[in-house]
Structures are given as structure tokens and as C-alpha cells.
Scaffold this motif. Structure first.
Motif, PDB file in Angstrom:
ATOM      1  N   THR A 141      64.040  91.385  -1.497  1.00 15.08           N
ATOM      2  CA  THR A 141      62.854  90.955  -2.087  1.00 15.08           C
ATOM      3  C   THR A 141      62.680  89.523  -2.599  1.00 15.08           C
ATOM      4  OG1 THR A 141      62.272  93.191  -2.505  1.00 15.08           O
ATOM      5  CG2 THR A 141      60.978  91.819  -3.551  1.00 15.08           C
ATOM      6  N   ILE A 142      63.895  89.384  -3.564  1.00 19.49           N
ATOM      7  CA  ILE A 142      64.021  88.035  -4.070  1.00 19.49           C
ATOM      8  C   ILE A 142      64.027  86.982  -3.053  1.00 19.49           C
ATOM      9  CG2 ILE A 142      65.429  86.802  -5.728  1.00 19.49           C
ATOM     10  CD1 ILE A 142      63.901  88.734  -6.998  1.00 19.49           C
ATOM     11  N   ALA A 143      65.146  87.406  -2.102  1.00 15.02           N
ATOM     12  CA  ALA A 143      65.317  86.252  -1.133  1.00 15.02           C
ATOM     13  C   ALA A 143      64.255  85.953  -0.329  1.00 15.02           C
ATOM     14  CB  ALA A 143      66.502  86.865  -0.143  1.00 15.02           C
ATOM     15  N   VAL A 144      63.341  86.724   0.156  1.00 13.54           N
ATOM     16  CA  VAL A 144      62.049  86.430   0.728  1.00 13.54           C
ATOM     17  C   VAL A 144      61.000  85.703   0.178  1.00 13.54           C
ATOM     18  CG1 VAL A 144      60.356  87.342   2.387  1.00 13.54           C
ATOM     19  CG2 VAL A 144      62.644  88.086   2.591  1.00 13.54           C
ATOM     20  N   ASN A 145      60.794  86.415  -1.103  1.00 13.93           N
ATOM     21  CA  ASN A 145      59.580  85.963  -1.907  1.00 13.93           C
ATOM     22  C   ASN A 145      59.756  84.753  -2.882  1.00 13.93           C
ATOM     23  OD1 ASN A 145      58.898  88.464  -0.968  1.00 13.93           O
ATOM     24  ND2 ASN A 145      58.245  89.373  -2.616  1.00 13.93           N
ATOM     25  N   LEU A 146      60.949  84.648  -3.419  1.00 11.98           N
ATOM     26  CA  LEU A 146      61.225  83.454  -4.308  1.00 11.98           C
ATOM     27  C   LEU A 146      62.189  82.504  -3.398  1.00 11.98           C
ATOM     28  CD1 LEU A 146      61.876  84.955  -7.862  1.00 11.98           C
ATOM     29  CD2 LEU A 146      60.059  83.302  -7.157  1.00 11.98           C
ATOM     30  N   ASP A 147      63.317  82.912  -3.245  1.00 11.08           N
ATOM     31  CA  ASP A 147      64.524  81.918  -2.527  1.00 11.08           C
ATOM     32  C   ASP A 147      64.047  81.157  -1.348  1.00 11.08           C
ATOM     33  OD1 ASP A 147      66.062  83.145  -4.511  1.00 11.08           O
ATOM     34  OD2 ASP A 147      67.502  84.345  -3.151  1.00 11.08           O
ATOM     35  N   ALA A 148      63.111  81.910  -0.519  1.00 10.24           N
ATOM     36  CA  ALA A 148      62.689  81.160   0.729  1.00 10.24           C
ATOM     37  C   ALA A 148      61.631  80.043   0.227  1.00 10.24           C
ATOM     38  CB  ALA A 148      61.867  81.992   1.613  1.00 10.24           C
ATOM     39  N   MET A 149      60.835  80.292  -0.875  1.00  8.14           N
ATOM     40  CA  MET A 149      59.944  79.346  -1.187  1.00  8.14           C
ATOM     41  C   MET A 149      60.757  77.998  -1.871  1.00  8.14           C
ATOM     42  SD  MET A 149      57.331  79.866  -4.428  1.00  8.14           S
ATOM     43  CE  MET A 149      58.497  80.172  -5.570  1.00  8.14           C
ATOM     44  N   PHE A 150      61.656  78.333  -2.540  1.00  4.55           N
ATOM     45  CA  PHE A 150      62.617  77.128  -3.007  1.00  4.55           C
ATOM     46  C   PHE A 150      63.025  76.334  -2.071  1.00  4.55           C
ATOM     47  CE2 PHE A 150      67.060  76.169  -3.748  1.00  4.55           C
ATOM     48  CZ  PHE A 150      67.012  75.074  -4.913  1.00  4.55           C
ATOM     49  N   HIS A 151      63.855  77.117  -0.924  1.00  2.42           N
ATOM     50  CA  HIS A 151      64.416  76.207   0.126  1.00  2.42           C
ATOM     51  C   HIS A 151      63.413  75.550   0.943  1.00  2.42           C
ATOM     52  CE1 HIS A 151      68.514  77.877  -0.820  1.00  2.42           C
ATOM     53  NE2 HIS A 151      67.885  79.115  -0.774  1.00  2.42           N
ATOM     54  N   ILE A 152      62.568  76.397   1.160  1.00  5.79           N
ATOM     55  CA  ILE A 152      61.484  75.589   2.113  1.00  5.79           C
ATOM     56  C   ILE A 152      60.931  74.234   1.274  1.00  5.79           C
ATOM     57  CG2 ILE A 152      58.992  75.725   3.205  1.00  5.79           C
ATOM     58  CD1 ILE A 152      59.960  78.503   3.848  1.00  5.79           C
ATOM     59  N   THR A 153      60.176  74.537   0.005  1.00  8.76           N
ATOM     60  CA  THR A 153      59.830  73.350  -0.697  1.00  8.76           C
ATOM     61  C   THR A 153      60.815  72.189  -0.838  1.00  8.76           C
ATOM     62  OG1 THR A 153      58.546  75.085  -1.839  1.00  8.76           O
ATOM     63  CG2 THR A 153      58.513  72.757  -2.778  1.00  8.76           C
ATOM     64  N   LYS A 154      61.997  72.714  -1.216  1.00  8.84           N
ATOM     65  CA  LYS A 154      62.912  71.478  -1.473  1.00  8.84           C
ATOM     66  C   LYS A 154      63.329  70.698  -0.202  1.00  8.84           C
ATOM     67  CE  LYS A 154      67.760  71.159  -2.941  1.00  8.84           C
ATOM     68  NZ  LYS A 154      68.905  71.896  -3.341  1.00  8.84           N
ATOM     69  N   ALA A 155      63.441  71.453   0.867  1.00 13.07           N
ATOM     70  CA  ALA A 155      63.413  70.976   2.229  1.00 13.07           C
ATOM     71  C   ALA A 155      62.147  69.970   2.635  1.00 13.07           C
ATOM     72  CB  ALA A 155      63.677  71.880   3.276  1.00 13.07           C
ATOM     73  N   ALA A 156      61.001  70.262   2.190  1.00 13.28           N
ATOM     74  CA  ALA A 156      59.666  69.798   2.449  1.00 13.28           C
ATOM     75  C   ALA A 156      59.514  68.452   1.614  1.00 13.28           C
ATOM     76  CB  ALA A 156      58.539  70.624   2.557  1.00 13.28           C
ATOM     77  N   LEU A 157      60.172  68.414   0.252  1.00 15.34           N
ATOM     78  CA  LEU A 157      59.544  67.417  -0.637  1.00 15.34           C
ATOM     79  C   LEU A 157      59.912  66.126  -0.337  1.00 15.34           C
ATOM     80  CD1 LEU A 157      59.954  69.330  -3.987  1.00 15.34           C
ATOM     81  CD2 LEU A 157      58.158  68.187  -3.225  1.00 15.34           C
ATOM     82  N   PRO A 158      61.091  65.713   0.222  1.00 12.72           N
ATOM     83  CA  PRO A 158      61.340  64.306   0.577  1.00 12.72           C
ATOM     84  C   PRO A 158      60.305  63.654   1.588  1.00 12.72           C
ATOM     85  CG  PRO A 158      63.386  65.625   0.566  1.00 12.72           C
ATOM     86  CD  PRO A 158      62.282  66.683   0.631  1.00 12.72           C
ATOM     87  N   HIS A 159      59.710  64.709   2.475  1.00 10.04           N
ATOM     88  CA  HIS A 159      58.917  64.267   3.486  1.00 10.04           C
ATOM     89  C   HIS A 159      57.305  64.173   3.014  1.00 10.04           C
ATOM     90  CE1 HIS A 159      62.213  64.555   5.836  1.00 10.04           C
ATOM     91  NE2 HIS A 159      62.350  65.715   5.236  1.00 10.04           N
ATOM     92  N   LEU A 160      56.965  64.808   1.920  1.00  7.51           N
ATOM     93  CA  LEU A 160      55.558  64.696   1.455  1.00  7.51           C
ATOM     94  C   LEU A 160      55.191  63.294   0.801  1.00  7.51           C
ATOM     95  CD1 LEU A 160      55.274  68.319  -0.172  1.00  7.51           C
ATOM     96  CD2 LEU A 160      54.930  67.715   2.248  1.00  7.51           C
ATOM     97  N   GLU A 161      53.972  62.988   1.315  1.00  8.73           N
ATOM     98  CA  GLU A 161      53.446  61.726   0.762  1.00  8.73           C
ATOM     99  C   GLU A 161      52.272  61.932  -0.377  1.00  8.73           C
ATOM    100  OE1 GLU A 161      54.224  58.823   1.652  1.00  8.73           O
ATOM    101  OE2 GLU A 161      55.511  59.490   3.644  1.00  8.73           O
ATOM    102  N   ALA A 162      51.743  61.224  -1.201  1.00  8.75           N
ATOM    103  CA  ALA A 162      50.794  61.126  -1.907  1.00  8.75           C
ATOM    104  C   ALA A 162      49.735  61.712  -1.313  1.00  8.75           C
ATOM    105  CB  ALA A 162      50.274  59.737  -2.735  1.00  8.75           C
ATOM    106  N   GLY A 163      48.911  62.875  -2.051  1.00  4.03           N
ATOM    107  CA  GLY A 163      47.690  63.497  -1.432  1.00  4.03           C
ATOM    108  C   GLY A 163      48.202  64.960  -0.803  1.00  4.03           C
ATOM    109  N   ALA A 164      49.509  65.155  -0.645  1.00  3.84           N
ATOM    110  CA  ALA A 164      50.102  66.476   0.022  1.00  3.84           C
ATOM    111  C   ALA A 164      49.711  67.600  -1.109  1.00  3.84           C
ATOM    112  CB  ALA A 164      51.662  66.264   0.358  1.00  3.84           C
ATOM    113  N   SER A 165      49.715  68.596  -0.445  1.00  2.00           N
ATOM    114  CA  SER A 165      49.325  69.905  -1.213  1.00  2.00           C
ATOM    115  C   SER A 165      50.150  71.026  -0.784  1.00  2.00           C
ATOM    116  CB  SER A 165      47.789  70.509  -0.946  1.00  2.00           C
ATOM    117  OG  SER A 165      47.485  71.225  -1.253  1.00  2.00           O
TER     118      SER A 165
END
Length: 278
Positions: A141-165
Motif C-alpha cells: 500500500t505504501i509502495a503504490v500510493n506513496l512511494d510511486a508518487m515520489f519516484h514519478i514526481t522526482k523523475a518528472a520534475l527536471p522536465h517540467l517548465e513554468a506553468g506545469a501542473s
């Protein structure tokens, strides 16, 4: 809410009564024209409704789902392309951190950019007492609900520009935790706090982070994880007296994804049938 039981993770095709994810009813108006969105858990339920709405509002959509949810995933792919948008379907188990990173990488390879990230995939299972929760189920439950959000967001952040949501799905349970969903409750409170901190960390880059707090929504997760008596009464204790349908959340995600909400960040929006959140 009457209905038959399903094996986890559940299927849209087996829902009785059927869900409404906006397949026939959602009408777009170009509010997300030109954007690229990534949505987790989009084969069914809330994620499916968001994928349909985003596509009909003009966004190209990448989405993830469990490999066993192939049939539902292909239907969402058909609905996205039927709206005239590009679709990228990436099966995988987000309990695996590498699958999380691969989902972001595949999205960037296919579309070259990412404007909207929706962390929506979730696992729950009803257990009467804490002692009844298997250790591996807590960890999952922790892995799917919390850890995945962390890993996905961390991977996405370097590629997000101003205005991203960034939009994360929390729950009314984060404020009013039912005792039979103690692991799920814990993760949903964590998502709310993660999102609030994220909004403060990345505001200086023009990246917005918000969460949506659904109440009881009729999705395959319900008959696949709750006992029959709970399914029968599902949603009847809300002020509106019924469970919500996934399509009833879609406009909130569209608003948060759109440039219309350019000054909305750090918010948690309740879609609960009248039950307040703190």
C-alpha cells in the motif's frame, strides 16, 4: 450501491451497476489544447475519467495501468485516440520504482515534453483490525500510493517548465479515516502533505501542485476490496446520500490542469458529496 464482488484489481467491464467515466457525456472545449499529460491508474475509475476529459479538452495523454488490466487499458487508449489525441499506454506495476521512472521516460520519449502530471494510482484493502493487515500488504500500500508518487514526481520534475501542473489524488479519508482502511488512510494523509510541501518547494519555478480529495466514488476498487455489506451501503452516509461517479471529478482535474488555475497551488479540493475536509 448494489453490486457484485470482484477480484482485485477489478475491471470496468464487470461493474454492476456500470460506472460513468464520461464516455458518453463529457464534452470538451479546448481548455488543455497543446498540453501533454501523464496519468497513473487510468485504466478505470477516476483515472479513466480524467484521461477521457483531458483528451476531449485537447491534451495528448500518456497513462499507466497494471499489466492485468490490459482490456480496460486498451479501451481508454481507444477513447483518447477517438477524441483525436495521441495516446501512450504503458503497462507496469508502480510498486517497482524502476517502472515509475520508465513511465516518465516513455512519456518524454513519445511526446518530448510533459505539462500535467496526475498521480492517481492507488491500492486499498479492508481489514477490520491492524493485526489483520499482513506486513507485505502494508508495504505494498505504501509502495503504490506513496512511494510511486515520489519516484514519478522526482523523475518528472527536471522536465517540467513554468506553468506545469502536478495533481495528486488524496481522499476524504485523510481527515476522517475509517478504521478498516488504516493503511490506505495513512497514505492519503501523506499525499495531502506531500502535495502541500511540493507547492511550496517549486512555486519559484512556476510549477503548481494541488490535490483532489474524493469522497466515496463508484469504481472497480470498491467491489474488489470491500465486503458486500460495505459495497451495498457505499456512499449512503454522505449529505448527498449517494456515491459519486468518476465523471463528477473530471472537471476539477481539468480546472487544475488548465492555465485558468494559474494562481491555484497548494490547494486541496473536496469532491465528497458534501462531507467537509479540514
Amino acid at each position: 450501491m448494489s453490486g457484485h464482488q470482484q477480484e482485485h484489481p477489478g475491471s470496468e467491464q464487470q461493474m454492476t451497476p456500470p460506472t460513468d467515466c464520461g464516455e458518453e457525456s463529457y464534452r470538451g472545449s479546448g481548455r488543455l489544447e497543446g498540453k501533454v499529460a501523464l496519468i497513473t491508474g487510468a485504466d478505470s475509475g477516476i483515472g479513466r475519467a480524467v484521461a477521457i476529459a483531458f483528451a476531449r479538452e485537447g491534451a495528448d495523454v500518456a497513462f499507466g495501468h497494471l499489466p492485468v488490466e490490459e482490456d480496460d487499458g486498451r479501451e481508454v487508449e481507444r477513447l483518447v485516440t477517438g477524441a483525436g489525441r495521441r495516446a501512450l499506454r504503458v503497462p507496469g506495476d508502480l510498486a517497482d520504482p524502476q517502472a515509475c521512472r520508465d513511465l516518465v521516460a516513455r512519456t518524454l520519449e513519445e511526446f518530448g515534453r510533459l505539462d500535467v502530471l496526475v498521480n492517481n494510482a492507488a491500492f486499498q484493502m479492508v481489514r477490520e483490525r491492524l493485526e489483520d493487515v499482513p506486513d507485505e500488504e502494508w508495504d505494498h500500500t505504501i509502495a503504490v500510493n506513496l512511494d510511486a508518487m515520489f519516484h514519478i514526481t522526482k523523475a518528472a520534475l527536471p522536465h517540467l517548465e513554468a506553468g506545469a501542473s502536478i495533481i495528486n489524488t488524496t481522499s476524504v479519508n485523510s481527515d476522517n479515516p475509517p478504521p478498516g482502511l488504516i493503511a490506505y488512510d495513512t497514505t492519503k494523509a501523506g499525499i495531502a502533505n506531500f502535495t502541500a510541501a511540493l507547492a511550496r518547494q517549486y512555486g519559484d519555478r512556476g510549477i503548481r501542485a494541488n490535490s483532489v480529495a474524493p469522497g466515496p466514488i463508484w469504481t472497480p476498487l470498491i467491489p474488489a476490496t470491500m465486503p458486500p455489506e460495505a459495497v451495498e451501503a457505499f456512499g449512503t452516509d454522505t449529505p448527498l446520500g449517494r456515491a459519486g461517479q468518476p465523471v463528477e471529478l473530471a472537471p476539477v482535474y481539468v480546472m487544475l490542469a488548465s492555465d485558468e488555475s494559474s494562481y491555484v497551488s497548494g490547494a486541496r479540493i473536496a469532491v465528497t458529496g458534501g462531507t467537509p475536509i479540514l
